[in-house]
Design a protein around this motif. Structure first.
Motif, PDB file in Angstrom:
ATOM      1  N   LEU A   1     -78.588 -79.467   4.625  1.00 56.37           N
ATOM      2  CA  LEU A   1     -77.684 -78.321   4.529  1.00 56.37           C
ATOM      3  C   LEU A   1     -76.264 -78.648   4.969  1.00 56.37           C
ATOM      4  N   GLY A   2     -75.991 -79.937   5.145  1.00 54.33           N
ATOM      5  CA  GLY A   2     -74.627 -80.348   5.464  1.00 54.33           C
ATOM      6  C   GLY A   2     -74.192 -80.001   6.876  1.00 54.33           C
ATOM      7  N   LEU A   3     -75.151 -79.698   7.767  1.00 51.74           N
ATOM      8  CA  LEU A   3     -74.807 -79.321   9.142  1.00 51.74           C
ATOM      9  C   LEU A   3     -74.771 -80.526  10.062  1.00 51.74           C
ATOM     10  N   VAL A   4     -75.384 -81.610   9.616  1.00 52.72           N
ATOM     11  CA  VAL A   4     -75.423 -82.857  10.375  1.00 52.72           C
ATOM     12  C   VAL A   4     -75.098 -83.973   9.390  1.00 52.72           C
ATOM     13  N   THR A   5     -74.241 -84.911   9.793  1.00 51.46           N
ATOM     14  CA  THR A   5     -73.926 -86.050   8.928  1.00 51.46           C
ATOM     15  C   THR A   5     -74.950 -87.146   9.178  1.00 51.46           C
TER      16      THR A   5
ATOM     17  N   ILE B   1     -79.361 -81.571  -3.321  1.00 52.83           N
ATOM     18  CA  ILE B   1     -79.963 -80.346  -3.849  1.00 52.83           C
ATOM     19  C   ILE B   1     -79.504 -80.252  -5.300  1.00 52.83           C
ATOM     20  N   GLY B   2     -80.447 -80.328  -6.219  1.00 47.40           N
ATOM     21  CA  GLY B   2     -80.069 -80.347  -7.628  1.00 47.40           C
ATOM     22  C   GLY B   2     -79.159 -81.528  -7.942  1.00 47.40           C
ATOM     23  N   GLY B   3     -79.339 -82.629  -7.233  1.00 42.24           N
ATOM     24  CA  GLY B   3     -78.588 -83.851  -7.515  1.00 42.24           C
ATOM     25  C   GLY B   3     -77.290 -84.002  -6.751  1.00 42.24           C
ATOM     26  N   ALA B   4     -76.860 -82.956  -6.031  1.00 44.07           N
ATOM     27  CA  ALA B   4     -75.578 -83.030  -5.322  1.00 44.07           C
ATOM     28  C   ALA B   4     -75.772 -82.777  -3.830  1.00 44.07           C
ATOM     29  N   PRO B   5     -75.012 -83.485  -2.986  1.00 44.13           N
ATOM     30  CA  PRO B   5     -75.061 -83.144  -1.561  1.00 44.13           C
ATOM     31  C   PRO B   5     -74.509 -81.727  -1.346  1.00 44.13           C
ATOM     32  N   TYR B   6     -74.978 -81.075  -0.274  1.00 42.66           N
ATOM     33  CA  TYR B   6     -74.623 -79.671  -0.024  1.00 42.66           C
ATOM     34  C   TYR B   6     -73.118 -79.434  -0.109  1.00 42.66           C
ATOM     35  N   ARG B   7     -72.345 -80.343   0.503  1.00 42.95           N
ATOM     36  CA  ARG B   7     -70.886 -80.114   0.574  1.00 42.95           C
ATOM     37  C   ARG B   7     -70.228 -80.112  -0.799  1.00 42.95           C
ATOM     38  N   GLU B   8     -70.915 -80.646  -1.798  1.00 45.35           N
ATOM     39  CA  GLU B   8     -70.325 -80.670  -3.150  1.00 45.35           C
ATOM     40  C   GLU B   8     -70.812 -79.533  -4.026  1.00 45.35           C
ATOM     41  N   LEU B   9     -71.666 -78.655  -3.482  1.00 49.48           N
ATOM     42  CA  LEU B   9     -72.130 -77.518  -4.268  1.00 49.48           C
ATOM     43  C   LEU B   9     -71.023 -76.466  -4.281  1.00 49.48           C
ATOM     44  N   GLY B  10     -70.577 -76.059  -5.455  1.00 49.56           N
ATOM     45  CA  GLY B  10     -69.670 -74.924  -5.542  1.00 49.56           C
ATOM     46  C   GLY B  10     -70.502 -73.672  -5.302  1.00 49.56           C
ATOM     47  N   ARG B  11     -70.017 -72.709  -4.547  1.00 49.02           N
ATOM     48  CA  ARG B  11     -70.748 -71.470  -4.237  1.00 49.02           C
ATOM     49  C   ARG B  11     -72.178 -71.801  -3.787  1.00 49.02           C
ATOM     50  N   PRO B  12     -72.290 -72.472  -2.627  1.00 44.55           N
ATOM     51  CA  PRO B  12     -73.595 -72.985  -2.196  1.00 44.55           C
ATOM     52  C   PRO B  12     -74.681 -71.927  -2.050  1.00 44.55           C
ATOM     53  N   LEU B  13     -74.321 -70.708  -1.657  1.00 47.41           N
ATOM     54  CA  LEU B  13     -75.369 -69.684  -1.461  1.00 47.41           C
ATOM     55  C   LEU B  13     -76.088 -69.352  -2.760  1.00 47.41           C
TER      56      LEU B  13
END
Ligand code: ATP
Ligand code: MG
Length: 228
Positions: free
Chosen positions: A50-54, A62-74
């Motif tokens: 969830l991108g809370l810890v490096t 998630i779906g091929g992308a790290p959390y920080r790269e998800l647009g509109r993560p929710l």
């Protein structure tokens, strides 16, 4: 498809190796149970996801992308981690409304998720007075606000009464059956046998076993053998 992938993830905190070269997949359309003893690294892995810890090494996607790269993560992933805090002075509805507004989601979502988790009757009560099970339901409602295609839940059965457990089981099974991805950590092996399509067992941060849940007392024996 929003499958979850943990790929050679390691995380150390000082001298503590919390997660050690861990790889596994949580496929779409299935409930994956993430098991392991206290301190095995489950929450740390979910926090990396969830991108809370490096991570110290590796990557979780998630779906091929790290959390920080998800647009509109929710709208991709909903999460409930340990001890989700709510401002005690807010009602369930005002808490959800704040998250909804910040994420730019449709106004109708607040009522919809309250209905989904069975909290509509408590919508206007302050969360400071909520029981543990009510908090779990509100945390799940918050996770569902963005209609995500993946759910990541850390010990969601904690504090639920038997009716709540059955409800959660049915809810997560239906959610996965619709093609979504569900990843849950839990210590309740009896629930795992009833809910999970896929089981991942870790101990001391390392993968010990992954595969389908086994019937009868098989899972407990397997768990004690590989994680004990
Ligand atoms: N922020 C942190 N700083 C230092 N050590 C940490 C931190 N977070 C986790 N750890 C350590 O990492 C290890 C794994 O902890 P983690 O919380 O991931 O385990 P867990 O599998 O979720 O356990 P439980 O079943 O008890 O929830 C433990 O030794 C823990 O003390
Ligand atoms: Mg934990």
């Amino acid at each position: 498809m929003t499958s979850i992938s943990v790929d050679h993830v390691s995380k150390t905190f000082g001298k503590v190796v919390a997660v050690d070269d861990l790889s596994f997949e949580a496929p779409a359309g299935a409930v994956t149970a993430f098991l392991g003893p206290n301190g095995a690294g489950k929450t740390t892995t979910l926090r990396v996801l969830l991108g809370l810890v490096t991570p110290t090494a590796g990557e979780a996607t998630i779906g091929g992308a790290p959390y920080r790269e998800l647009g509109r993560p929710l709208e991709h992933v909903g999460a409930v981690l340990e001890s989700s805090g709510f401002h005690p002075g807010l009602t369930a509805a005002t808490h959800l409304e704040a998250v909804r507004t910040a994420a730019g989601l449709a106004a109708a979502r607040v009522g919809e998720v309250l209905d989904q988790v069975g909290l509509a009757g408590a919508a206007h009560r302050r969360t400071g007075g909520f029981s543990l099970g009510m908090r779990q339901r509100l945390a799940l409602a918050t996770a569902l606000l963005g209609e995500p295609s993946a759910l990541v839940l850390d010990e969601p059965a904690n504090g639920l009464d038997p009716v709540g457990m059955r409800w959660l089981r049915g809810f997560l099974r239906a959610y996965a059956h619709d093609g979504n991805t569900v990843l849950i950590s839990t210590h309740v092996l009896s629930e795992v046998e009833r809910i999970a399509d896929h089981v991942v067992i870790v101990s001391a941060g390392r993968l010990r076993w992954s595969g389908p849940p086994t019937a009868g007392s098989g899972l407990e024996d397997l768990y004690l053998e590989v994680a004990g």
